[in-house]
Scaffold this motif. Sequence first.
Motif, PDB file in Angstrom:
ATOM      1  N   TRP A 119      -2.081  -7.053 -25.734  1.00 29.30           N
ATOM      2  CA  TRP A 119      -2.050  -7.233 -27.266  1.00 29.30           C
ATOM      3  C   TRP A 119      -2.802  -8.663 -27.409  1.00 29.30           C
ATOM      4  N   ARG A 120      -2.845  -9.415 -26.129  1.00 25.12           N
ATOM      5  CA  ARG A 120      -3.368 -10.683 -26.221  1.00 25.12           C
ATOM      6  C   ARG A 120      -4.843 -10.647 -26.673  1.00 25.12           C
ATOM      7  N   ASP A 121      -5.762  -9.610 -25.857  1.00 23.07           N
ATOM      8  CA  ASP A 121      -7.017  -9.716 -26.332  1.00 23.07           C
ATOM      9  C   ASP A 121      -7.271  -9.452 -27.748  1.00 23.07           C
ATOM     10  N   LEU A 122      -6.364  -8.851 -28.551  1.00 24.18           N
ATOM     11  CA  LEU A 122      -6.676  -8.476 -29.909  1.00 24.18           C
ATOM     12  C   LEU A 122      -6.022  -9.550 -30.997  1.00 24.18           C
ATOM     13  N   SER A 123      -5.367 -10.554 -30.332  1.00 20.35           N
ATOM     14  CA  SER A 123      -4.664 -11.291 -31.367  1.00 20.35           C
ATOM     15  C   SER A 123      -5.654 -12.318 -32.062  1.00 20.35           C
ATOM     16  N   HIS A 124      -7.094 -12.362 -31.609  1.00 16.92           N
ATOM     17  CA  HIS A 124      -8.015 -13.037 -32.500  1.00 16.92           C
ATOM     18  C   HIS A 124      -8.456 -12.062 -33.708  1.00 16.92           C
ATOM     19  N   LEU A 125      -8.189 -10.970 -33.339  1.00 15.94           N
ATOM     20  CA  LEU A 125      -8.661  -9.798 -34.548  1.00 15.94           C
ATOM     21  C   LEU A 125      -7.478  -9.998 -35.399  1.00 15.94           C
ATOM     22  N   ILE A 126      -6.340  -9.979 -35.069  1.00 15.57           N
ATOM     23  CA  ILE A 126      -5.468  -9.935 -36.027  1.00 15.57           C
ATOM     24  C   ILE A 126      -5.071 -10.941 -36.733  1.00 15.57           C
ATOM     25  N   LEU A 127      -5.442 -12.252 -36.238  1.00 16.30           N
ATOM     26  CA  LEU A 127      -5.341 -13.631 -36.951  1.00 16.30           C
ATOM     27  C   LEU A 127      -6.597 -14.210 -37.397  1.00 16.30           C
ATOM     28  N   GLY A 128      -7.499 -13.507 -37.025  1.00 17.88           N
ATOM     29  CA  GLY A 128      -8.995 -13.991 -37.174  1.00 17.88           C
ATOM     30  C   GLY A 128      -9.583 -14.999 -36.273  1.00 17.88           C
ATOM     31  N   ASN A 129     -10.727 -15.201 -36.147  1.00 13.71           N
ATOM     32  CA  ASN A 129     -11.418 -16.222 -35.043  1.00 13.71           C
ATOM     33  C   ASN A 129     -12.535 -16.668 -35.793  1.00 13.71           C
ATOM     34  N   ILE A 130     -12.751 -17.293 -36.963  1.00 13.48           N
ATOM     35  CA  ILE A 130     -13.893 -17.861 -37.643  1.00 13.48           C
ATOM     36  C   ILE A 130     -14.623 -18.838 -36.766  1.00 13.48           C
ATOM     37  N   LEU A 131     -13.784 -19.917 -35.777  1.00 12.35           N
ATOM     38  CA  LEU A 131     -14.435 -20.630 -35.296  1.00 12.35           C
ATOM     39  C   LEU A 131     -15.228 -20.313 -33.904  1.00 12.35           C
ATOM     40  N   ALA A 132     -15.318 -19.204 -33.784  1.00 10.85           N
ATOM     41  CA  ALA A 132     -15.918 -18.550 -32.755  1.00 10.85           C
ATOM     42  C   ALA A 132     -16.669 -17.262 -33.008  1.00 10.85           C
ATOM     43  N   VAL A 133     -17.099 -17.190 -34.449  1.00  7.11           N
ATOM     44  CA  VAL A 133     -17.962 -16.100 -34.797  1.00  7.11           C
ATOM     45  C   VAL A 133     -19.288 -16.238 -34.306  1.00  7.11           C
ATOM     46  N   GLU A 134     -19.497 -14.680 -33.680  1.00  4.21           N
ATOM     47  CA  GLU A 134     -20.831 -14.393 -33.039  1.00  4.21           C
ATOM     48  C   GLU A 134     -22.031 -14.220 -33.998  1.00  4.21           C
ATOM     49  N   PRO A 135     -23.334 -14.314 -33.407  1.00  3.21           N
ATOM     50  CA  PRO A 135     -24.341 -14.377 -34.430  1.00  3.21           C
ATOM     51  C   PRO A 135     -24.581 -12.861 -34.910  1.00  3.21           C
ATOM     52  N   GLY A 136     -24.283 -11.928 -34.295  1.00  6.70           N
ATOM     53  CA  GLY A 136     -24.289 -10.575 -34.860  1.00  6.70           C
ATOM     54  C   GLY A 136     -23.391 -10.643 -36.077  1.00  6.70           C
ATOM     55  N   SER A 137     -22.128 -10.904 -35.725  1.00  7.55           N
ATOM     56  CA  SER A 137     -21.038 -10.799 -36.672  1.00  7.55           C
ATOM     57  C   SER A 137     -21.368 -11.549 -38.012  1.00  7.55           C
ATOM     58  N   LEU A 138     -22.087 -12.906 -37.700  1.00  9.06           N
ATOM     59  CA  LEU A 138     -22.222 -13.789 -38.932  1.00  9.06           C
ATOM     60  C   LEU A 138     -23.644 -13.075 -39.634  1.00  9.06           C
ATOM     61  N   TRP A 139     -24.503 -12.276 -39.134  1.00  5.33           N
ATOM     62  CA  TRP A 139     -25.627 -11.823 -39.855  1.00  5.33           C
ATOM     63  C   TRP A 139     -25.201 -10.541 -40.529  1.00  5.33           C
ATOM     64  N   PHE A 140     -23.917  -9.764 -40.165  1.00  6.46           N
ATOM     65  CA  PHE A 140     -23.309  -8.668 -40.691  1.00  6.46           C
ATOM     66  C   PHE A 140     -22.740  -9.317 -42.145  1.00  6.46           C
ATOM     67  N   MET A 141     -21.830 -10.515 -41.730  1.00  8.99           N
ATOM     68  CA  MET A 141     -21.132 -10.990 -43.223  1.00  8.99           C
ATOM     69  C   MET A 141     -22.150 -11.412 -44.311  1.00  8.99           C
ATOM     70  N   ILE A 142     -23.394 -12.062 -43.920  1.00 10.50           N
ATOM     71  CA  ILE A 142     -24.334 -12.523 -44.760  1.00 10.50           C
ATOM     72  C   ILE A 142     -24.831 -10.954 -45.485  1.00 10.50           C
ATOM     73  N   GLY A 143     -25.118 -10.083 -44.634  1.00 14.78           N
ATOM     74  CA  GLY A 143     -25.779  -8.968 -45.092  1.00 14.78           C
ATOM     75  C   GLY A 143     -24.626  -8.050 -46.004  1.00 14.78           C
ATOM     76  N   SER A 144     -23.527  -7.967 -45.633  1.00 13.50           N
ATOM     77  CA  SER A 144     -22.500  -7.355 -46.329  1.00 13.50           C
ATOM     78  C   SER A 144     -22.489  -8.161 -47.679  1.00 13.50           C
TER      79      SER A 144
END
Lengths: 273, 244
Positions: A119-144
């Motif tokens: 469960w530990r691996d997924l804790s950042h998904l359940i609670l969010g991890n905006i301070l470690a957002v990856e470039p790919g995810s960042l572009w996904f968010m902007i595009g969305s």
Amino acid sequence: MHWLVEPWSFQFMRDALVAGLAAGMGCAALGVFVVFRRMAFAGEAMSHTTLPGLVVAQWQGWSLSLGALASNLITALGIGLLSGRASKGRGVREDAAIGVVFTGMFALGVMLTSLGGSWRDLSHLILGNILAVEPGSLWFMIGSALAILVVLAALHKELELTSYDATYADLIGIGSGRARLLVLALVAFAVVSGVQVVGVVLTSALLISPPATAAMFTRTLRPMMVLSVIVSWIAVVGGLTLAYHADLPAGAAIVGCSAVTFALAWAWRRMRG
Amino acid sequence: MKLEWLAYGGRHLHAPDPTMPALRVSELAVGYAQASEAVLSRVEFDLRVGAKLALVGANGSGKSTLLKTIAGLLKPRAGAIRVFGLAVGACHHRTSYLPQREEINWSFPVAVERFVLAGRFVHCGWLARPDANDHAVVESTLAELELSAVRRTPIGELSGGQKQRMLLARAVAQGSDLLLLDEPLNAVDASTRAIVARLLARLQREGKSMIVSTHDVGMHDHPFDGVLALEGGTLEVQPYALAR
């Protein structure tokens, strides 16, 4: 003044700010339709139904954003198919359809997580991890966020009409069922961005709180959408600043600021009578 | 700019068949999916161009079902409907429908003017915005129904009579040739009744065809050309004088 500026001297905080503003913009603008179409439960459900997609993507080393999106689009289709003819007495009621699909998908996510063993691996998904957002995810968010705004602008009158009078929309050939499915698909995109900012548990707050706050100040749709985005941006900037200085989880701090903004607006409205 | 190929449902403005009545209903049967019994059966009548019929019947007699079927919102189990000689839904522009008030989400943040402007959306289609002509039509319709003063008011803040006039304004702003009005005088005051009567008289002078559903023909201040009386899902066509 230094207190306010200092957080943004770090690259990870600037990335978090861009991610938060992008996710907040998409969620807040779309959220007005979610709230006034009485689809808040769908927003809450969709944030949870990202779980199986996230787990599978994490196992396989795929993009988490695309895993979550696939999961949510399946949810949106499931809800749409089950409740598509509810208004004509032929389908399952929408709230019941959401309840069934939501719990089914979340249970699948929990089972997959259990099979994965940690469960530990997924804790950042359940609670969010905006301070470690990856470039790919960042572009996904902007595009969305941009895609959501383009669709809301291009189909504004159709989404508006189907929100308050589905019968008339059907009469002139717009198809309220298709519009509903489109809103669900947009919610899927918005929620996937939100999950990475504030996590599965708190994402619906990004969809609901800013529009609910904006509705205290205006009664017309477009100003409400603009104000909703501004409110979400205040929450993102305030939440990140607070998280930086008080060493708090950033997602929870953003949602906390959003709730405080709502409470202040509510108190102001009460005082004005 | 309005583009033909962006019409809703791919349905464009078609010319009516001049040899056909405004509405021809033949051997119509309608029922809901979960019910074995039909709500309406063997319904047959013609509505000539420019005529105004009252549709009367008790609650549950099928008045709204009949209007929704003609509007294309419900599919018939049997029979046929032709609107100006065209199949139902072949031309969304020619038919407008006044729904009952409970079908509207009154809490949605939309102002009266914008609500009535929706009557023009069928002429715009996908992506196009209403133009100056559309706004002018809305302007004059609001004035005729004495709604100009509340044009910027959110729809949820209107009185019952104002809501009814706003719904009628949208149906009229559409500029259709066949109007299906479901209980337009339901729970409205005398002044709204007078405004509606004036409007319906004007529409009839302009050759519009109408079916007006009502509990009581006597509460209408304007004459009908005939009465469709629904009882137990079947229809009787009566001359107006007999119904009074």
